[in-house]
Design a protein around this motif. Structure first.
Motif, mmCIF file in Angstrom:
data_model
loop_
_atom_site.group_PDB
_atom_site.id
_atom_site.type_symbol
_atom_site.label_atom_id
_atom_site.label_comp_id
_atom_site.label_asym_id
_atom_site.label_seq_id
_atom_site.Cartn_x
_atom_site.Cartn_y
_atom_site.Cartn_z
ATOM 1 N N TYR A 13 -49.664 23.237 29.179
ATOM 2 C CA TYR A 13 -50.685 23.708 28.248
ATOM 3 C C TYR A 13 -51.472 24.850 28.861
ATOM 4 O O TYR A 13 -51.853 25.791 28.182
ATOM 5 N N ALA A 14 -51.707 24.767 30.191
ATOM 6 C CA ALA A 14 -52.462 25.827 30.849
ATOM 7 C C ALA A 14 -51.761 27.165 30.664
ATOM 8 O O ALA A 14 -52.395 28.187 30.402
ATOM 9 N N MET A 17 -52.274 28.474 27.275
ATOM 10 C CA MET A 17 -53.648 28.857 26.979
ATOM 11 C C MET A 17 -54.133 29.985 27.881
ATOM 12 O O MET A 17 -55.328 30.301 27.870
ATOM 13 N N ARG A 203 -65.250 28.947 20.354
ATOM 14 C CA ARG A 203 -64.749 28.285 19.147
ATOM 15 C C ARG A 203 -65.908 27.882 18.243
ATOM 16 O O ARG A 203 -65.817 28.004 17.022
ATOM 17 N N ILE A 206 -67.103 30.935 16.330
ATOM 18 C CA ILE A 206 -66.222 31.323 15.221
ATOM 19 C C ILE A 206 -66.344 30.305 14.086
ATOM 20 O O ILE A 206 -66.305 30.659 12.911
ATOM 21 N N ARG A 209 -69.239 31.144 12.050
ATOM 22 C CA ARG A 209 -68.963 32.311 11.222
ATOM 23 C C ARG A 209 -68.135 31.933 9.988
ATOM 24 O O ARG A 209 -68.447 32.318 8.872
ATOM 25 N N ASP A 210 -67.086 31.131 10.207
ATOM 26 C CA ASP A 210 -66.142 30.858 9.125
ATOM 27 C C ASP A 210 -66.671 29.837 8.128
ATOM 28 O O ASP A 210 -66.408 29.947 6.932
ATOM 29 N N GLN A 211 -67.363 28.803 8.576
ATOM 30 C CA GLN A 211 -67.755 27.694 7.703
ATOM 31 C C GLN A 211 -68.907 26.968 8.365
ATOM 32 O O GLN A 211 -68.698 26.004 9.093
ATOM 33 N N ILE A 218 -68.697 18.695 12.037
ATOM 34 C CA ILE A 218 -67.877 18.236 13.158
ATOM 35 C C ILE A 218 -68.675 18.202 14.458
ATOM 36 O O ILE A 218 -68.114 18.025 15.527
ATOM 37 N N LEU B 104 -61.885 24.577 6.097
ATOM 38 C CA LEU B 104 -61.320 24.894 7.411
ATOM 39 C C LEU B 104 -61.884 26.228 7.885
ATOM 40 O O LEU B 104 -62.453 26.984 7.118
ATOM 41 N N PHE B 105 -61.708 26.482 9.175
ATOM 42 C CA PHE B 105 -62.129 27.763 9.730
ATOM 43 C C PHE B 105 -60.959 28.730 9.587
ATOM 44 O O PHE B 105 -60.017 28.723 10.384
ATOM 45 N N GLY B 106 -61.013 29.546 8.553
ATOM 46 C CA GLY B 106 -59.862 30.346 8.150
ATOM 47 C C GLY B 106 -59.398 31.341 9.194
ATOM 48 O O GLY B 106 -58.222 31.661 9.267
ATOM 49 N N GLY B 107 -60.315 31.837 10.006
ATOM 50 C CA GLY B 107 -59.939 32.856 10.972
ATOM 51 C C GLY B 107 -59.265 32.294 12.209
ATOM 52 O O GLY B 107 -58.821 33.047 13.071
ATOM 53 N N MET B 108 -59.206 30.971 12.292
ATOM 54 C CA MET B 108 -58.649 30.373 13.507
ATOM 55 C C MET B 108 -57.300 29.723 13.231
ATOM 56 O O MET B 108 -56.978 29.375 12.107
ATOM 57 N N LEU B 111 -54.262 25.091 15.702
ATOM 58 C CA LEU B 111 -54.598 24.513 17.007
ATOM 59 C C LEU B 111 -56.103 24.593 17.277
ATOM 60 O O LEU B 111 -56.731 23.593 17.655
ATOM 61 N N MET B 115 -58.798 21.717 17.752
ATOM 62 C CA MET B 115 -59.550 21.714 19.010
ATOM 63 C C MET B 115 -61.054 21.623 18.722
ATOM 64 O O MET B 115 -61.802 20.988 19.464
ATOM 65 N N LEU B 116 -61.486 22.273 17.645
ATOM 66 C CA LEU B 116 -62.905 22.212 17.306
ATOM 67 C C LEU B 116 -63.359 20.793 17.020
ATOM 68 O O LEU B 116 -64.513 20.442 17.251
ATOM 69 N N GLU B 140 -60.223 22.022 28.855
ATOM 70 C CA GLU B 140 -59.416 22.527 27.741
ATOM 71 C C GLU B 140 -58.037 21.882 27.743
ATOM 72 O O GLU B 140 -57.547 21.444 26.716
ATOM 73 N N VAL B 141 -57.424 21.835 28.916
ATOM 74 C CA VAL B 141 -56.062 21.303 29.015
ATOM 75 C C VAL B 141 -56.055 19.816 28.661
ATOM 76 O O VAL B 141 -55.197 19.339 27.928
ATOM 77 N N ARG B 144 -56.512 19.460 25.024
ATOM 78 C CA ARG B 144 -55.336 19.981 24.338
ATOM 79 C C ARG B 144 -54.282 18.894 24.216
ATOM 80 O O ARG B 144 -53.583 18.792 23.205
ATOM 81 N N ALA B 145 -54.176 18.040 25.216
ATOM 82 C CA ALA B 145 -53.179 16.971 25.186
ATOM 83 C C ALA B 145 -53.442 16.042 23.994
ATOM 84 O O ALA B 145 -52.520 15.663 23.268
ATOM 85 N N GLU B 148 -52.537 17.800 20.803
ATOM 86 C CA GLU B 148 -51.091 17.838 20.588
ATOM 87 C C GLU B 148 -50.580 16.511 20.036
ATOM 88 O O GLU B 148 -49.654 16.485 19.235
ATOM 89 N N LYS B 161 -49.821 27.752 15.845
ATOM 90 C CA LYS B 161 -50.393 29.079 16.107
ATOM 91 C C LYS B 161 -50.605 29.895 14.829
ATOM 92 O O LYS B 161 -50.895 31.077 14.885
ATOM 93 N N ARG B 179 -58.363 17.775 12.043
ATOM 94 C CA ARG B 179 -59.616 18.169 12.677
ATOM 95 C C ARG B 179 -60.596 17.002 12.702
ATOM 96 O O ARG B 179 -61.278 16.769 13.698
#
Lengths: 355, 280
Positions: A13-14, A17, A203, A206, A209-211, A218, B104-108, B111, B115-116, B140-141, B144-145, B148, B161, B179
């Motif tokens: 994953y690293a 990312m 994150r 963003i 910004r988006d919602q 959340i 949803l966060f459309g610009g993202m 994943l 993650m959010l 983060e890693v 991320r697990a 996933e 992606k 999410r």
């Protein structure tokens, strides 16, 4: 050697990312380092070097503004004023206490961040154009305060001269020496922003910004993160102000007027909102364009009019050309220069199998 | 399954109750959207809230998730009085939700959206994110697990992606569920998770909801209009009409309940003999 994903298999994953998950990145970073550390200072004339320095300063400010406007979706027309806060804080500290640059720069940034947080408080209640007006008010209030409070502005002329920054007694006086100084801060600004934007903080920005409603649901404390965005963004602006002060050797509130705020907004709009590369493109474009327009007109204007007419007309035509090109780019690519770059890059992404 | 006959915090089996809303009301100007509604949700159950349009279902869920603040009444979640909590604080306690109109966060990417959902479980602040290499990267890693796992669970592997704004409607609903799940919620609020879906997508979604309930023991409250789905997947059904709860019980009880039938089909003497808070 292309930006190509073909044949790249990530096993952790690293790796997925990483800032730039393709192997071409390593070569790209080395190539960029060579260009900026060796080739640019060797090849560029002193004139080009001063331009380059202005671009580097603008990069710091534009990225900072992009964090607020492009990533978090909060508008500010007061960034010129935040720059002046940084500039005067640092200038006063340098002159009165002899603070070295490596303390004066963060001090200027921190003071601007503090003011930025205060200006950012209304952002909890107001959005969009209303927030723009609130920050516009900040621009004028701060300008007025600096101009009228002599304890800040240092007297009638409202300007404070500062000595050039020095490292171990080595004075950074020429454009070449300043270049490395500014390059360091531009690079630091870029890396720091990349890191922020790919982690939890970015994150959350963003998401707001988006919602903004969903962001809160959340578990993102919207108010806190909006203020974070204002703080980080104004910190960058404050640092930009200090860098301008070192560059010009003087802090003057007239350098940080409303036109500066708008110029910086133009940079991130033309470069493409919410992208670091876009902010860099935009900063370069807006800094170089007026100069390029001037050079172009003084060299080739003689072909269609007399030399006297050229000298009269250049300052005005320069503005016309500047405005015209901005409109042209916004119409041609509303998502900014960064979008153009991505289209080219994506073509090579899965090359040669671009289906 | 032994459904609690009475509702509210005074219930005998208090330990079993994860969420208890007691006499909750919400007014908007002169309109009473929710009036004195009491619902107790058992740990590990799937509770459906049904009712005609404008019955106050979404308003009720909005109060549970902290988006609205009740005018009166008490909401307790896992023993904590959350009536006056802000949405972010409620999320941190372990209540996640999805929206009727996907938010949803459309610009993202898919994943990043999921993650959010891990936000409340992560700690990186301004400084550690600034340095990144080290603490922030490790975190983060690690998260991320988990993300996933959810991507596998919801079969979104090929889309991770993709920006969510580019996805089809049914897929976006699924990402939104992902999410919410990334929060590792104790209570999951689903506002019309199957709205606007075709039959196949509805079956998929119903499957995911039941899997979440069984695999992780997540308590679920869902608002849904499709009665067939409600009858299939819920342990308990609460029926709202014009802001009031008119019935609660097992799905089969509700199907034969005269009040429920009247609310849905209407009778000649609308509202006769019953105190109505307002006109719908």
């Amino acid at each position: 050697m292309f930006h190509s994903e073909t044949g790249v298999f990530k096993t952790s994953y690293a790796a997925d990312m990483a800032l730039y998950p393709l192997p071409v990145a390593r070569y790209a970073v080395i190539a960029l380092a060579i260009v900026f550390l060796f080739i640019v200072p060797l090849v560029f004339s002193p004139y080009l070097m001063t331009l380059m320095n202005l671009v580097l300063i603008a990069v710091v400010g534009a990225i900072g503004l992009d964090i607020l406007v492009g990533y978090t979706g909060q508008i500010s027309i007061g960034h010129g004023a935040f720059m002046s806060v940084g500039a005067y804080t640092a200038a006063n500290l340098i002159v009165r206490t002899g603070l070295p640059f490596w303390l004066a720069i963060p001090a200027g940034g921190a003071m601007a961040a503090l003011i930025g947080i205060v200006i950012g408080i209304p952002s909890l209640r107001i959005k969009g154009i209303y927030l723009a007006v609130a920050t516009l008010a900040a621009q004028f209030v701060i300008e007025w305060m600096i101009n009228h409070i002599t304890w800040i502005s240092g007297g009638i002329e409202a300007s404070i001269q500062v000595p050039p920054p020095s490292i171990f007694g080595f004075k950074l006086v020429t454009a070449y020496r300043l270049y490395f100084f500014l390059l360091f801060f531009a690079a630091l600004a870029i890396v720091a922003t990349l890191n922020w934007m790919r982690s939890r903080i970015g994150r959350a920005f963003i998401a707001i910004r988006d919602q903004d409603i969903a962001a809160e649901i959340i578990g993102i404390n919207i108010f806190k993160y909006k203020l974070y965005a204002f703080a980080i963004s104004s910190f960058y602006a404050g640092v930009t102000g200090v860098l301008y002060t070192y560059y010009y050797g003087i802090a003057n509130y007239e350098q940080f007027g409303i036109d500066v705020s708008i110029n910086y907004l133009a940079m991130i709009l033309i470069g493409g909102l919410g992208s670091i590369l876009g902010a860099i493109f935009g900063a370069t474009f807006i800094t170089i364009l007026p100069e390029a327009a001037r050079q172009f007109l003084t060299h080739y204007g003689g072909m269609i009019m007399s030399q006297d007419a050229v000298t009269n007309v250049v300052p005005n035509l320069q503005l016309v050309l500047f405005g015209g090109l901005i409109i042209f780019f916004l119409v041609a690519e509303p998502e900014g220069l960064n979008r153009l770059w991505r289209s080219i890059r994506n073509y090579f992404r899965v090359w040669p199998f671009s289906y | 399954m032994a459904p609690a006959e009475r509702t509210g915090t005074e219930d005998a089996s208090e330990d079993d109750i994860l969420l208890a809303a007691t006499a909750v009301s919400k007014r908007f100007g002169g309109v009473t959207a929710v009036e004195e509604v009491s619902i107790a949700v058992k740990r590990g159950s799937v509770t459906a809230i049904i009712g005609p349009n404008g019955a106050g279902k979404t308003s009720f869920v909005n109060m549970v998730s902290g988006f609205y603040r009740p005018d009166s009444g008490v909401i307790r979640f896992a023993g904590t009085d959350t009536t006056r909590f802000r949405p972010a604080e409620i999320a941190a306690l372990g209540i996640a939700r999805t929206f009727q109109n996907i938010a949803l966060f459309g610009g993202m990417t898919v994943l990043d959206n999921i993650m959010l959902g891990r936000h409340v479980h992560m700690k990186s602040g301004i400084l550690s994110s600034f340095v990144y290499w080290g603490l922030a990267q490790k975190e983060e890693v690690a998260h991320r697990a988990r993300v996933e796992e959810l991507i596998d669970f919801l079969e979104l592997q090929d889309l991770r992606k993709q920006p969510t704004s580019a996805l089809a409607y049914g897929l976006r609903k699924r990402v939104e569920l992902g999410r919410a799940l990334a929060l590792d919620p104790k209570l999951l609020l689903l506002d019309e998770p199957m709205g606007g879906m075709n039959q196949e997508e509805k079956e998929d979604m119903a499957g995911y909801i039941l899997d979440v309930n069984e695999q992780w023991g997540t308590t679920i409250i869902l608002i849904e209009h499709d009665m067939a789905v409600v009858m299939d997947i819920s342990d308990r059904v609460a029926v709202l009409d014009r802001g009031r709860k008119i019935a609660e019980g097992t799905p089969s009880e509700m199907q034969s309940n005269p009040d429920v039938i009247r609310a849905y089909l209407g009778t000649g003497e609308r509202g006769a003999g019953e105190k109505r808070g307002h006109a719908a």
